[in-house]
Write a protein that holds these residues in place. Structure first.
Motif, PDB file in Angstrom:
ATOM      1  N   VAL A 364     153.434  16.461  69.827  1.00 58.43           N
ATOM      2  CA  VAL A 364     152.807  17.608  70.547  1.00 58.43           C
ATOM      3  C   VAL A 364     151.616  17.987  69.651  1.00 58.43           C
ATOM      4  O   VAL A 364     151.639  18.006  68.499  1.00 58.43           O
ATOM      5  N   VAL A 366     147.581  19.688  69.120  1.00 59.43           N
ATOM      6  CA  VAL A 366     146.910  20.598  69.835  1.00 59.43           C
ATOM      7  C   VAL A 366     145.510  20.755  69.018  1.00 59.43           C
ATOM      8  O   VAL A 366     145.827  20.587  68.002  1.00 59.43           O
ATOM      9  N   ARG A 368     141.357  22.527  68.701  1.00 60.70           N
ATOM     10  CA  ARG A 368     140.565  23.386  68.921  1.00 60.70           C
ATOM     11  C   ARG A 368     139.130  23.161  68.287  1.00 60.70           C
ATOM     12  O   ARG A 368     139.383  22.725  66.969  1.00 60.70           O
ATOM     13  N   LEU A 376     139.806  21.678  64.620  1.00 64.60           N
ATOM     14  CA  LEU A 376     141.040  21.787  64.005  1.00 64.60           C
ATOM     15  C   LEU A 376     142.300  21.023  64.719  1.00 64.60           C
ATOM     16  O   LEU A 376     142.097  21.426  66.149  1.00 64.60           O
ATOM     17  N   THR A 378     146.424  20.168  65.187  1.00 66.23           N
ATOM     18  CA  THR A 378     147.734  20.068  64.519  1.00 66.23           C
ATOM     19  C   THR A 378     148.727  19.434  65.274  1.00 66.23           C
ATOM     20  O   THR A 378     148.585  19.431  66.569  1.00 66.23           O
ATOM     21  N   TYR A 380     152.750  17.904  65.749  1.00 71.65           N
ATOM     22  CA  TYR A 380     154.228  17.855  65.103  1.00 71.65           C
ATOM     23  C   TYR A 380     154.903  16.586  66.151  1.00 71.65           C
ATOM     24  O   TYR A 380     154.572  16.301  67.135  1.00 71.65           O
ATOM     25  N   GLU A 406     170.725   5.528  61.323  1.00 66.47           N
ATOM     26  CA  GLU A 406     169.994   6.655  62.258  1.00 66.47           C
ATOM     27  C   GLU A 406     169.145   7.183  61.348  1.00 66.47           C
ATOM     28  O   GLU A 406     169.529   7.833  60.371  1.00 66.47           O
ATOM     29  N   HIS A 410     160.796  14.281  61.032  1.00 68.91           N
ATOM     30  CA  HIS A 410     159.921  15.333  61.387  1.00 68.91           C
ATOM     31  C   HIS A 410     158.728  15.170  60.801  1.00 68.91           C
ATOM     32  O   HIS A 410     158.727  15.403  59.555  1.00 68.91           O
ATOM     33  N   LEU A 412     154.927  17.293  60.504  1.00 70.98           N
ATOM     34  CA  LEU A 412     153.970  18.207  60.994  1.00 70.98           C
ATOM     35  C   LEU A 412     152.738  17.947  60.186  1.00 70.98           C
ATOM     36  O   LEU A 412     152.470  17.915  58.905  1.00 70.98           O
ATOM     37  N   LEU A 432     153.642  17.486  56.293  1.00 64.61           N
ATOM     38  CA  LEU A 432     154.925  17.909  55.690  1.00 64.61           C
ATOM     39  C   LEU A 432     155.890  16.931  56.635  1.00 64.61           C
ATOM     40  O   LEU A 432     155.798  16.932  57.617  1.00 64.61           O
ATOM     41  N   TYR A 434     160.031  15.808  57.083  1.00 64.31           N
ATOM     42  CA  TYR A 434     161.396  15.578  56.731  1.00 64.31           C
ATOM     43  C   TYR A 434     162.354  14.683  57.272  1.00 64.31           C
ATOM     44  O   TYR A 434     161.915  14.288  58.427  1.00 64.31           O
ATOM     45  N   ASN A 436     165.852  12.125  57.359  1.00 67.54           N
ATOM     46  CA  ASN A 436     167.285  12.011  57.159  1.00 67.54           C
ATOM     47  C   ASN A 436     167.536  10.693  57.591  1.00 67.54           C
ATOM     48  O   ASN A 436     167.396  10.039  58.842  1.00 67.54           O
ATOM     49  N   ASN A 437     168.467   9.966  56.717  1.00 75.94           N
ATOM     50  CA  ASN A 437     168.793   8.789  57.182  1.00 75.94           C
ATOM     51  C   ASN A 437     170.354   8.734  57.117  1.00 75.94           C
ATOM     52  O   ASN A 437     171.085   9.413  56.231  1.00 75.94           O
ATOM     53  N   TYR A 452     170.391   9.679  53.042  1.00 74.15           N
ATOM     54  CA  TYR A 452     169.458  10.210  52.225  1.00 74.15           C
ATOM     55  C   TYR A 452     168.795  11.297  53.003  1.00 74.15           C
ATOM     56  O   TYR A 452     168.721  11.326  54.250  1.00 74.15           O
ATOM     57  N   ASP A 453     168.120  12.116  52.297  1.00 75.40           N
ATOM     58  CA  ASP A 453     167.168  13.011  52.693  1.00 75.40           C
ATOM     59  C   ASP A 453     166.024  13.026  52.049  1.00 75.40           C
ATOM     60  O   ASP A 453     165.841  12.668  50.776  1.00 75.40           O
TER      61      ASP A 453
END
Lengths: 797, 189
Positions: A364, A366, A368, A376, A378, A380, A406, A410, A412, A432, A434, A436-437, A452-453
């Motif tokens: 997603v 957005v 402006r 600007l 942003t 995610y 898997e 995520h 941002l 940013l 995150y 995870n595997n 792992y993270d």
């Protein structure tokens, strides 16, 4: 070609005044300076419109003093946005660039490229070319560009190699989202459907810092089709069928747009092929099925907008049966046989060994627009990648995946761009992420990549300043932080033989007898940057000089691999002591762009500190015989090379273009050649085009791939129990040079009022030449693909 | 602008809410299910003691070398009946892979090769699969004069058992994948 409205910038007008200013100017062709007649000039926000006269001049009257945005368009050119200030001294000259289609083949984006880079080459594949490649995969499509080759595992697993570098060193951006699809493995192809992209560009370096600071090799940008801001509904369907593999592709897309800025686009692809064939035999178990779908919707208003995007990709790929090797004895038999050891009848069935990969991507965004500043944005995004690898297993375990990973990510991001100043443009942003595997333990095979993270954070600033008509400067800086927290099981014997027990005793969590659980935690601080200039001189010449610094943290495979990699029939061992790769790349490009003659010469030097490579080091005895041990090693490396493109338009109908790429890699520690460097490659295309007769296009491509003469010798001797002798397994000698000819034809037919039917025919490898490619990991076992006749039917509606 | 903030907030929240992973405790170790650690051959003769030769590699494809042992030398001019056991000793309880091979007997076959100057002759299969082709978990051999050399045992699966010479124990045309390829240095005295 349609005209579309690109970016509309909010313009502010200041206090009321006497509006009596006049704006005068002319519009010229960027390439040859010829005056453009009938170009449209719109003053955004004021709704003043005019057109150029027969001399390419225009005149706008009764304008208030202030800053304005002009949108200049012409049927044969890309629309351009120009910022001006009124009153303006003298006459304004605006140069427009021809459509890429006009230059026929792959061309380089000119200085009008607002979005990506200015001082490093950006090569682009147009949507026309992509359409004719709708049956191909991303790696094969990118090979149209000079300096791009591919690392293959057979014909279906194709990874792009940019100026000699691949895998984690190539960043792939799919509609603004950085692909997180386990790109680290040599046999992991990008999980992207080429049909979902409107255009694909390659930036041969790390200078586009907004996409990452670790693109040691380069960046592949897949961008969706631009949305037109008017009320319309249109679509296209492409059906292709090929004789080799006896299969085809069906892809369809539908787009609805509204005058008010709303839009929706949906697209789907289904691809299916049976076993592919080399000139003399069936490549058994190379069938494939691929499904892709995407949905994009949003609103593009004057000052704000948003977009939602979801894409799904799934494939099932058979891996050549004859490449499945038990041990060195089998490997010796397979390599020394001229034909694959397993040849079965043609089938659509996919047996083990095979891969099944599913990739979901959702985003997603957005944005402006900020008055008198810029924009600007942003975003995610979420990605989920599931990779299953099935192997030939004993005891009825074939239905159970041997690898089941898997990967969820995520991200941002926020990007603030500045474009209010006519000469200065800039971006700044943060990221940013995150990740995870999860390695499913139900496989009954030790985890190839541990659980792992990972956390990533980044910040960047980049800017571009146009000094005058000749000079543009560009520079940027990026900082990335990577944090990896893994749960890794080691075999005790390996843990001790690599002396991890002495160096990392504190990371041991639990002892399970012959295995131990460890908790390695790594933090990497990565700095990257770019600086360069573009100098435009004489008529239509540009000189691009760029330096980029890229820093890449080691990937999980380089850190944690340990054990038998079945699909490669070798034991691979990583090292948790690895530090970041640091690449310093200098690239120079000289371009001349004219409608009848253009060329690009692009030499480069990439000096990489702590370069991580994978190479054979030893033989290990197992109960199944001897296996090669490949270890990841860090060294200092230098890659230098040159990419050359040329284009000549002979007359209205005939044109020729050619491209040549050469790269040389050197390991500075051993003073030997680097392993797996693409051999020199020369491709020449002869085109015939007749716009008057059904827009007929014919082209003949000659592709000559030289033999790679520079390679490290990594052969090894094994004991053959069957003959009680020792024998040499030759893994390093590259195959001979080869020359292939391809033919392509297409023509347009009007079927209904609003529909055009395009019929195409492609013959790949016309003479059914037998060849093997140095960068195909299965070259030891089988020849590459034989002749393929592809018919293509495209309808636009 | 308010909407924008809400959207950003929403996704930031999603980001952190989904940040709990499935593997916080590290999971359990995986023992390689298909690993073969051990091949044990028991050779029985009525002319002397039994001989047990064994190949054992408990870390599989790990860096440790296998341990190859022999309980004693073979007697010269004797006939032996051999039977084999194939194990995965990293599993608990120990996984007897011999049973798996017997279950899939039509897909498996052992081969024996004598190298160097080792005087072993008359190697004969003593067991058959469902189709009447040899399997080779049991076989017999005849020793000759005292000598030293290599004795190699190979297990192939998905091979062509009907190819020429394969049922006589000739590996040349067998094809297939190698599950076991182990060479024992033997002494006959």
């Amino acid at each position: 070609m349609r005209l579309f409205i690109l970016f509309l910038f909010f313009t502010s007008y200041i206090y009321p005044q006497v509006c009596s200013e006049t704006l005068e100017g002319s519009i010229e062709d960027f390439h040859d300076g010829s005056k453009l007649i009938g170009a449209t000039i719109i003053v955004v926000g004021v709704e003043k419109i005019t057109q150029t006269d027969l001399n390419g001049n225009f005149r706008l009257e009764n304008i208030c003093p202030g800053t304005y945005t002009l949108q200049v368009s012409h049927p044969e050119c890309s629309t351009k946005i120009v910022q001006i200030t009124v009153p303006n001294n003298g006459k304004l000259t605006i140069k427009l660039e021809h459509h890429l289609e006009e230059l026929d083949q792959v061309t380089v984006k000119g200085s009008a490229g607002i979005d990506h880079v200015t001082t490093q080459l950006e090569n682009k594949i147009s949507s026309d070319q992509l359409e004719s490649l709708s049956y191909a995969n991303l790696g094969d499509a990118l090979k149209l560009l000079s300096g791009v080759s591919s690392l293959n595992t057979g014909s279906t697993v194709v990874k792009p190699v940019i100026q000699g570098l691949h895998s984690s060193r190539v960043v792939i951006m799919n509609n603004g989202v950085r692909m997180q699809d386990q790109e680290w493995g040599a046999e992991h192809a990008p999980n992207v459907d080429v049909n979902s992209a409107g255009s694909i560009s390659v930036i041969k370096g790390a200078s586009a810092l907004q996409y990452g600071g670790d693109a040691v090799g380069g960046i592949v940008l897949l961008e969706p089709e631009r949305i037109i801001k008017n009320d319309s509904l249109f679509g296209k369907t492409i059906l292709t069928a090929g004789t080799n593999g006896r299969g085809g592709t069906l892809t369809s897309s539908l787009t609805k747009t509204y005058e008010n800025g709303w839009y929706a686009n949906t697209q789907g692809t289904f691809k299916r092929f049976g076993d592919f064939e080399a000139p003399n035999y069936v490549l058994s178990n190379t069938a494939m099925v691929e499904k892709g779908a995407s949905l994009r919707f949003g609103v593009n208003k004057f000052t704000y907008g948003f977009e939602g995007y979801y894409s799904f990709f799934q494939n099932e790929l058979g891996i050549l049966r004859a490449s499945h090797i038990g041990g060195a004895d089998d490997q010796f038999r397979a390599i020394n046989s001229n034909r694959p050891l397993v040849i079965n009848d043609f089938t659509y069935t996919i047996d083990n060994p095979k891969q099944e990969v599913t990739h979901h991507l959702a985003k997603v965004k957005v944005f402006r627009r900020l008055t008198n500043f810029g924009k600007l944005e942003t975003q995610y995004d979420f990605q989920f990648n599931n990779r299953l690898e099935f192997d030939i297993r004993r005891g009825g375990r074939g239905d159970k995946a041997a690898v089941d990973l898997e990967l969820s990510s995520h991200s941002l991001t926020a990007d603030l761009s500045y474009d209010a100043h006519p000469k200065l443009k800039g971006n700044a942003g943060i990221l940013l992420r995150y990740q995870n595997n999860y390695a499913n333990p139900d496989t009954g095979v030790r985890r190839l990549i541990p659980d792992y993270d990972k956390l990533d954070a980044a910040i960047y600033v980049l800017g571009k300043y146009r000094l005058d008509d000749f000079w543009t400067l560009e520079g940027g800086f990026r900082y990335d932080f990577n944090h990896i927290d893994a749960n890794k099981f080691y075999r005790k014997s390996l843990w001790e033989s690599r002396e991890y027990n002495l160096e990392f005793p504190e990371i041991v969590v639990e002892d399970f007898g012959n295995q131990i659980l460890t908790n390695p935690i790594f933090n990497y601080h990565n700095f990257s940057g770019t600086a360069g200039f573009r100098y435009s001189f004489l008529k239509n010449y540009d000189l691009l000089v760029n330096y980029s610094l890229a820093t890449r943290a080691p990937n999980p495979s380089e850190l944690f691999s340990e054990g038998l990699h079945q699909s490669a029939s070798r034991i691979e061992i990583g090292d948790i002591r690895f530090t970041q790769e640091i690449a310093n790349k200098f690239s120079v490009a000289l371009e001349k762009k004219e409608a009848n003659f253009s060329f690009t010469i692009n030499p480069y030097l990439n000096s990489i500190q702590n370069f991580i490579l994978l190479e054979p080091v030893a033989i290990e005895q197992t109960i199944r015989g001897n296996f090669q041990v490949w270890e990841f090693r860090q060294t200092n490396a230098t890659l230098f090379g040159i990419d050359i493109d040329g284009y000549v338009k002979l007359d209205r109908n005939f044109s020729v273009n050619t491209k040549f790429s050469f790269v040389k890699g050197n390991d500075k520690k051993t003073d030997e050649a680097l392993i797996q460097m693409p051999p020199a490659n020369l491709a020449t295309y002869f085109h015939y085009k007749n716009k008057k007769w059904k827009n007929l296009k014919l082209s003949l491509e000659s592709n000559y791939v030289f033999r790679q003469n520079e390679y490290p010798e990594t052969n090894f001797e094994i004991f053959l129990p069957s003959t009680n002798t020792f024998a040499l397994v030759d893994l390093s000698t590259p195959p001979d040079a080869y020359h292939l000819l391809h033919f392509n034809a297409d023509a347009d037919f009007k079927v209904f009022d609003n529909s055009v039917l395009n019929l195409g025919l492609t013959i790949h490898n016309i003479f059914d030449t037998e060849y093997r490619d140095y960068l195909n990991r299965l070259r030891y076992y089988a020849d590459d693909l034989g002749r393929n006749i592809i018919v293509r039917l495209k309808i636009n509606y | 602008m308010k909407n924008l903030k809400i959207i950003v907030l929403f996704f930031t929240a999603t980001l952190f809410l989904t940040s709990c992973s499935r593997n916080d405790n590290g999971g359990d170790p995986i023992n390689e299910e298909e690993l073969i650690t051990t091949l044990r051959v028991t050779l029985v003769t009525n002319q002397g003691p039994n001989v047990v030769i064994e190949y054992r590699d408990l870390d599989g494809d790990g860096p440790n070398a296998p341990i190859i042992t022999s309980s004693s030398d073979l007697l010269a001019n004797a006939s032996y009946n051999a039977s084999m056991v194939v194990l995965n000793e990293t599993e608990s309880p120990v996984d007897d892979i011999t049973l798996e091979i017997k279950d899939e007997d039509i897909a498996h076959q052992f081969f024996y090769q004598v190298g160097g100057g080792l005087n072993i002759t008359n190697i004969t299969y003593l067991d058959l699969d469902e189709n009447g082709n040899p399997l080779g978990l049991e076989f017999s051999l005849q020793t000759g004069a005292p000598s030293i050399g290599n004795f190699t045992i190979t297990l192939r699966h998905d091979l062509d058992k009907f190819a020429e010479g394969v049922s006589e124990g000739n590996i040349t045309n067998a094809g297939g994948d190698t599950d076991i390829s182990v060479t024992f240095p033997l002494v006959i005295q």
